[in-house]
Scaffold this motif. Structure first.
Motif, PDB file in Angstrom:
ATOM      1  N   ARG A  18       0.857  -1.191   0.000  1.00  0.00           N
ATOM      2  CA  ARG A  18       0.000   0.000   0.000  1.00  0.00           C
ATOM      3  C   ARG A  18       0.887   1.233   0.000  1.00  0.00           C
ATOM      4  N   LEU A  22       0.740   5.813   4.297  1.00  0.00           N
ATOM      5  CA  LEU A  22      -0.331   5.384   5.190  1.00  0.00           C
ATOM      6  C   LEU A  22       0.188   4.470   6.293  1.00  0.00           C
ATOM      7  N   ASP A  55      -6.536   5.898  -2.499  1.00  0.00           N
ATOM      8  CA  ASP A  55      -6.081   6.400  -1.199  1.00  0.00           C
ATOM      9  C   ASP A  55      -6.870   7.610  -0.714  1.00  0.00           C
ATOM     10  N   GLU A  57      -9.917   8.121   0.394  1.00  0.00           N
ATOM     11  CA  GLU A  57     -10.700   8.000   1.615  1.00  0.00           C
ATOM     12  C   GLU A  57      -9.798   7.960   2.842  1.00  0.00           C
ATOM     13  N   ASP A  58      -8.679   7.209   2.755  1.00  0.00           N
ATOM     14  CA  ASP A  58      -7.733   7.166   3.876  1.00  0.00           C
ATOM     15  C   ASP A  58      -7.164   8.549   4.164  1.00  0.00           C
ATOM     16  N   GLU A  61      -9.590  10.706   5.983  1.00  0.00           N
ATOM     17  CA  GLU A  61      -9.654  10.342   7.403  1.00  0.00           C
ATOM     18  C   GLU A  61      -8.475  10.941   8.169  1.00  0.00           C
TER      19      GLU A  61
END
Length: 227
Positions: A18, A22, A55, A57-58, A61
């Motif tokens: 990923r 993150l 990525d 949405e992450d 957040e």
């Protein structure tokens, strides 16, 4: 001052499946630490993050979790860092005259570094943060034989932030697209176009998180800063 953060890559050298930004460092994603420093900078008023859609949405957040008090815009990233920065430049708010570009993987940059870099644009059209090279550097051929040992006193290791007049950087990016130049940082585009680029002294701790070893070093550095 406007800030663009290229964050569209993967973590191949990190061994991650990923986006490495993150991954967590002291309980927060790497990108969160970069954003927190930018939030504490007196000079930065707007932030753009170039990322891939998977990525988004992450990242939203993360922005919510740090209680961002400055505008943060998520921008479609490109296949390369160069293309991501190009996209970011097109998305800058109207009237933006100067911009800092900072790799999200350099998550230990301090607010003071951002402010010092922002101030440098009052005296030049383009600059990079950098530190003097401590090691002896060898130029090596494709077969592993040393060809030369350059004078270490003239060698600097490039970091980010890098800062530019927006109009000039856009022109250099357009020239790069036209001539199919592929560069690893924006300063190289100015250099290729014949414009001078200044050095601003960076920070020894402003390392780029690339491998698991880098992450371990960053953990230690951050532990020395936190109360």
């Amino acid at each position: 001052m406007y800030l663009l953060i290229p964050a569209a890559g993967m973590g191949k050298r990190m061994g991650s499946d990923r986006n490495k930004l993150l991954l967590t460092l002291h309980g927060k994603p790497l990108l969160a630490w970069t954003l927190l420093a930018a939030m504490q900078s007196r000079a930065i008023i707007w932030i753009g993050i170039m990322a891939q859609p998977e990525d988004f949405e992450d990242i939203r957040e993360i922005i919510t979790a740090i209680n961002a008090l400055k505008p943060v815009q998520i921008i479609q990233g490109g296949e390369t860092r160069q293309k991501s920065v190009y996209n970011g430049l097109q998305s800058l708010p109207e009237g933006a005259q100067t911009v800092l570009i900072h790799d999200g993987a350099r998550c230990l940059a301090t607010p003071e570094l951002f402010d010092r870099c922002a101030a440098a644009l009052a005296t030049c059209q383009g600059f990079i943060a950098a530190i003097p090279v401590k090691d002896t550097i060898k130029i090596v051929d494709s077969k592993g034989w040393i060809e030369d040992t350059p004078d270490r006193s003239r060698l600097w290791a490039a970091q980010t932030p890098q800062g530019f007049q927006v109009k000039l950087l856009k022109e250099c990016h357009e020239q790069g697209r036209k001539l199919a130049w592929e560069v690893t940082d924006d300063a190289a585009l100015l250099e290729k176009c014949g414009f001078p680029v200044k050095i601003v002294v960076g920070e020894e701790t402003n390392l780029k998180i690339t491998t698991p070893g880098d992450l371990a070093i960053a953990e230690y550095i951050l532990s020395q800063r936190l109360p």
